[in-house]
Design an enzyme around this catalytic site. Structure first.
Site, short mmCIF file in Angstrom:
data_model
loop_
_atom_site.label_atom_id
_atom_site.label_comp_id
_atom_site.label_asym_id
_atom_site.label_seq_id
_atom_site.Cartn_x
_atom_site.Cartn_y
_atom_site.Cartn_z
N LYS A 64 1.14 -1.07 0.52
CA LYS A 64 -0.07 -0.09 -0.14
C LYS A 64 1.23 0.73 0.28
O LYS A 64 0.60 2.41 -0.79
CB LYS A 64 -0.84 -0.28 1.30
CG LYS A 64 -1.82 -1.44 1.39
CD LYS A 64 -3.47 -0.74 1.64
CE LYS A 64 -4.62 -1.54 1.57
NZ LYS A 64 -5.25 -1.38 2.59
N LYS A 100 -3.29 -8.77 -8.87
CA LYS A 100 -5.16 -9.53 -8.25
C LYS A 100 -5.77 -8.24 -9.02
O LYS A 100 -5.21 -7.05 -8.63
CB LYS A 100 -4.81 -9.59 -6.83
CG LYS A 100 -6.12 -9.68 -5.85
CD LYS A 100 -5.72 -9.77 -4.49
CE LYS A 100 -6.98 -9.68 -3.45
NZ LYS A 100 -6.73 -9.96 -1.75
N LYS A 126 -8.88 -2.72 -7.66
CA LYS A 126 -10.38 -1.41 -8.16
C LYS A 126 -9.08 -0.50 -8.83
O LYS A 126 -8.74 0.68 -9.84
CB LYS A 126 -11.05 -0.44 -7.63
CG LYS A 126 -12.52 -1.50 -7.63
CD LYS A 126 -13.57 -0.47 -6.79
CE LYS A 126 -13.27 -0.76 -5.28
NZ LYS A 126 -13.52 -1.95 -5.01
#
Length: 325
Positions: A112, A192, A195
């Protein structure tokens, strides 16, 4: 009393078929075996930049999408995380028994941080502690996860042991219920479904949008021409067939791909048909739920009260063990 299951989903916009196949569809089946608590984790969603005006819409959309997929809010306790502030209260306490080294090893924090370099906040770092608090607050013993989330449950057990060792046996150690569905890859065939990577198919997208996305999706990159044999084992489109196409047809597609009897275009058309057959009823139910929103809100608020009562009982025990007044 049956074992208690806890899981959560972020209200991060459109739910995609990776969420549906990897989590929600599994949640539906678990509700027949366990006491299930399913949480819309809006506190977790604060770790990425968002428009506050959109948050309420996203939360209710996530709830309606889950119900449309088959979750019964009167059977499974769907609720909103921020309606139970004890989540963050327990998270702070668990922060004090969690080592920096354990958090630094978490791969999700690294991933992230790379994807939002302009917003590497401390919430991203302590995210797994809040996840642990989500579970322990209800003394849930089972957590349905994909294989990429096992590390978080391992950390949850470490935190549980650290707390129990210091303050007494308050919490049971949670165990992962690993979904049988393997990781759902995105349309790029490399990552994976996500969005943020724009490599997804939304649960509520119309048939034409789904068709365009699948027709442009990456397949076996070694298959340059129509008469080249393909390798289904490395083809992302073929992997999606296992979720939307009947087994006999899958076996036929696999054989014909290897011998170049079927091309990628025809293979994709079969997938589109099967996918739409499953998604259309979900979308129809989802549209019908808009007229029932007020009734659903009342159920969700009641679910929140039910979960808050459990949370308050847990926190009373925790505070007593800590010597807090």
């Amino acid at each position: 009393m049956s074992e208690r299951v806890f899981s959560g989903i972020q209200p991060s916009g459109d739910i995609h078929i990776g969420n549906y196949l990897g989590a929600i569809k599994n949640w539906v089946s678990l509700s027949d075996k366990y006491e299930c608590l399913y949480c819309i984790v809006d506190y977790h969603a604060l770790t990425v930049k968002f428009n506050p005006e959109d948050m309420k819409i996203r939360v209710w959309n996530a709830i309606l999408d889950n119900i449309a997929c088959g979750i019964d809010p009167q059977k499974s306790k769907i609720f909103i995380q921020s309606h139970v502030p004890e989540h963050t209260e327990l998270a702070w306490i668990l922060n004090t028994v969690t080592s920096m080294g354990d958090l630094e090893r978490m791969t999700q924090y690294k991933d992230k941080s790379r994807s939002q370099k302009d917003n590497i906040n401390s919430g991203l770092f302590t995210y797994p502690v809040l996840q642990t608090a989500d579970i322990l607050l209800y003394k849930a013993t089972l957590v349905p996860v994909g294989d990429d989330q096992i590390q978080h449950i391992e950390l949850a057990r470490e935190i549980t042991r650290a707390f129990n060792s210091r303050y007494g046996e308050i919490f049971p150690e949670p165990k992962e219920l690993v979904t049988k569905i393997s990781r759902i890859m995105g349309l790029d065939g490399k990552s994976k479904m996500s969005k943020s990577l724009n490599n997804y198919i939304g649960l509520n997208e119309d048939q034409e949008t789904i068709r365009k996305k699948i027709m442009s999706a990456i397949t076996d990159e070694n298959r340059k021409r129509r008469n080249d044999p393909g390798d289904p084992s490395i083809c992302n489109i073929f992997s999606l067939h296992s979720h939307f196409t009947n087994p006999d047809q899958i076996n036929q597609i696999e054989k014909q791909c290897k011998t170049a009897e079927i091309g990628c275009v025809d293979c994709k058309k079969i997938l589109i048909e099967g996918m739409w057959k499953e998604l259309q009823p979900i979308q129809q139910k989802r549209m019908s739920l808009d007229s029932k929103l007020q009734d659903i809100k009342e159920i969700i608020y009641e679910n929140g009260k039910y979960c808050k009562q459990i949370a308050q009982e847990t926190m009373a025990t925790v505070k007593n063990s800590l010597g807090l007044l």
